[in-house]
Design an enzyme around this catalytic site. Structure first.
Site, mmCIF file in Angstrom:
data_model
loop_
_atom_site.group_PDB
_atom_site.id
_atom_site.type_symbol
_atom_site.label_atom_id
_atom_site.label_comp_id
_atom_site.label_asym_id
_atom_site.label_seq_id
_atom_site.Cartn_x
_atom_site.Cartn_y
_atom_site.Cartn_z
ATOM 1 N N ASP A 255 32.033 52.283 46.911
ATOM 2 C CA ASP A 255 30.702 52.061 47.480
ATOM 3 C C ASP A 255 30.810 51.175 48.717
ATOM 4 O O ASP A 255 29.812 50.672 49.226
ATOM 5 C CB ASP A 255 29.739 51.469 46.434
ATOM 6 C CG ASP A 255 30.215 50.134 45.871
ATOM 7 O OD1 ASP A 255 31.202 49.569 46.379
ATOM 8 O OD2 ASP A 255 29.573 49.657 44.913
ATOM 9 N N ARG B 187 32.716 39.738 42.475
ATOM 10 C CA ARG B 187 31.348 39.951 41.992
ATOM 11 C C ARG B 187 31.358 40.916 40.795
ATOM 12 O O ARG B 187 30.726 40.693 39.775
ATOM 13 C CB ARG B 187 30.520 40.561 43.133
ATOM 14 C CG ARG B 187 29.147 40.978 42.699
ATOM 15 C CD ARG B 187 28.428 41.802 43.782
ATOM 16 N NE ARG B 187 27.016 41.700 43.555
ATOM 17 C CZ ARG B 187 26.181 41.040 44.343
ATOM 18 N NH1 ARG B 187 26.610 40.459 45.426
ATOM 19 N NH2 ARG B 187 24.907 40.975 44.033
ATOM 20 N N VAL C 187 34.374 48.918 43.918
ATOM 21 C CA VAL C 187 32.929 48.822 43.630
ATOM 22 C C VAL C 187 32.493 47.383 43.868
ATOM 23 O O VAL C 187 33.119 46.470 43.325
ATOM 24 C CB VAL C 187 32.649 49.145 42.130
ATOM 25 C CG1 VAL C 187 31.148 49.127 41.850
ATOM 26 C CG2 VAL C 187 33.261 50.470 41.710
ATOM 27 N N HIS C 188 31.486 47.170 44.683
ATOM 28 C CA HIS C 188 30.957 45.797 44.782
ATOM 29 C C HIS C 188 29.486 45.737 45.175
ATOM 30 O O HIS C 188 28.898 44.671 45.188
ATOM 31 C CB HIS C 188 31.767 44.970 45.788
ATOM 32 C CG HIS C 188 31.500 45.352 47.216
ATOM 33 N ND1 HIS C 188 32.194 46.343 47.847
ATOM 34 C CD2 HIS C 188 30.604 44.899 48.117
ATOM 35 C CE1 HIS C 188 31.751 46.461 49.092
ATOM 36 N NE2 HIS C 188 30.777 45.612 49.284
ATOM 37 N N ARG C 189 28.894 46.883 45.509
ATOM 38 C CA ARG C 189 27.509 46.895 45.997
ATOM 39 C C ARG C 189 26.555 46.389 44.909
ATOM 40 O O ARG C 189 26.685 46.794 43.743
ATOM 41 C CB ARG C 189 27.203 48.332 46.282
ATOM 42 C CG ARG C 189 26.532 48.882 47.450
ATOM 43 C CD ARG C 189 26.471 48.253 48.730
ATOM 44 N NE ARG C 189 27.620 48.500 49.568
ATOM 45 C CZ ARG C 189 27.952 47.713 50.586
ATOM 46 N NH1 ARG C 189 27.243 46.663 50.884
ATOM 47 N NH2 ARG C 189 28.998 47.986 51.328
#
Ligand code: UD1
Ligand code: UDP
Length: 378
Positions: free
Chosen positions: A298, A255, A222-224
């Protein structure tokens, strides 16, 4: 021809691993690293593990407010272009580094080549959508990864489409094509996968963690911004990992790690079913994807890698640029809705794995060859 390639983020290093090699067989390449990603496990590990040539310039842009970061990159790129006087600037994808290089090339009057051109999510609020639209419209050569990408550009008024948007072969590359030119060379990530297939390395595990058995775990990334910067969305996603009822291996993007701390969600990282680990190198990631029962992500790149490695994917977004994976039933879009995630995890996908809409794995050679015939000036 002197090609100045600009990279700055993890997926761009992965792509440069094969494209730089192909470019250097026919052209002189200057490699510029903006420094957008800078941690060892977000940058150095890819240069070392994939034998990417050392950058000729490192701009050390680092993190920071988007405008300030962009301005830093622009200044650095301006100086490099002024000094090196490249014949063409080559960029990948849709990151802030891509946008900076596209703007700097335009200001310097140097033609621009865009790899991964034509992708659209049709979500205007997504930072990457803005970056890719601006970059495409400043480009002289648009290297598309799929027919869908070509069609998106056609709808935005692009002409000069080689081979009517169908995948080209080396023999079909025109010697003196029109400009701007749009060409479907396939996706360079297929080239990377083919190049490194069989060389994957399973990661060394942190103390106390057992190795994950083939087909007995889920792999999650997950990073969006839309998922990480919204506490409710991020919490819903982490809760769905905890509730999945099976082991979730979760290499955590920096992030996301920062946002998990900021939002007070660190308890999920200690959950007995979630193995949160540091980001891994590409060869380790291939091992993790290949052996997973399913992938939850994502990431654009990971969606495609799961598809090519024939691992069903659940995409934690409402839309994707890689629509072919969804049309074939190999990828399902769930956003962050727990019920949809639960259902997707419990459903055996009826996936059509036949064929590959993303090319033959010779995109890098095609890119180098198309640039040979390049005559436009910015
Ligand atoms: C960027 C791209 C995104 C791409 C992703 C690939 C933009 C706008 N977004 O997102 O399209 O999918 O890279 O991974 O360019 N950080 C570190 N160490 C690093 C890098 C980042 O700690 O080496 C942290 C910093 O706090 C930084 C945050 O992560 O502020 C976000 O990094 P940034 O490069 O702005 O965007 P990504 O989320 O990585
Ligand atoms: N990747 C990796 N290690 C990780 C997570 C991802 O090597 O811990 C690789 C992944 O296999 C793919 C690329 O990084 O090749 C995708 O990068 P990311 O998900 O950061 O960006 P996106 O593709 O969404 O722009």
């Amino acid at each position: 021809m002197k090609v100045a390639t600009v990279v700055g983020t993890r997926p761009q290093f992965v792509k440069a691993a094969v494209v730089s090699r192909a470019l250097r067989e026919r052209h002189r390449e200057i490699l510029i690293h903006t420094g957008q990603h800078y941690d060892i496990n977000m940058s150095g590990v890819f240069f070392a593990g994939l034998d990417i040539p050392a950058p000729d310039y490192c701009l050390n842009a680092g993190s920071g407010a988007p405008g300030r970061q962009l301005a830093g990159m622009l200044g650095g790129l301006e100086s490099v272009f002024d000094r090196e006087k490249p014949d063409i600037v080559l960029v990948y994808g849709d990151s802030r580094s891509t946008l900076a290089a596209a703007l700097a090339a335009s200001k310097a009057g140097v033609p621009l080549a865009h790899v991964e051109a034509g992708l659209r999510s049709h979500r205007q609020s997504m930072p990457e959508e803005f970056n890719r639209i601006v970059t495409d419209h400043l480009s002289s050569i648009l290297f598309c990864p799929s027919e869908t990408a070509v069609r998106n550009l056609e709808q935005e008024g692009f002409t000069g489409i080689i081979n009517r948007g169908r995948l080209v072969s080396i023999e079909e590359v025109p010697d003196r094509p029109a400009c701007p030119q749009v060409v479907n060379v396939g996706d360079v990530m297929v080239d990377v996968l083919l190049e490194y297939a069989g060389k994957e390395r399973c990661p060394v595990l942190p103390a106390g963690k057992q190795f994950w058995q083939r087909g007995k775990y889920l792999l999650a990334t997950v990073h969006r911004a839309e998922n990480t910067d919204n506490k409710e969305r991020l919490a819903a996603i982490l809760e769905s990992f905890a509730e999945a009822g099976e082991k979730v291996v979760f290499p955590v993007h920096p992030r996301t790690a920062k946002k998990i701390v900021e939002f007070g969600l660190t308890g999920y990282l200690r959950h007995h079913r979630i193995d949160a680990i540091e980001p891994v190198g590409y060869l380790e990631m291939l091992c993790l994807i290949k052996n997973a029962r399913m992938v939850l992500t994502d990431s654009g790149g990971v969606q495609k890698e799961a598809f090519i490695l024939k691992v069903p994917c659940i995409t934690l977004r409402e839309e994707t640029e890689w629509v072919e994976t969804v049309e074939r039933g190999c990828n399902v879009l769930v956003g962050c809705a727990p019920e949809l995630i639960r259902r997707a995890l419990a459903t055996a996908p009826a996936c059509d794995w036949s064929g590959n809409p993303y090319g033959r794995g010779d995109a890098s050679r095609l890119i180098a060859r198309v640039l040979e015939g390049f005559i436009c000036r910015g």
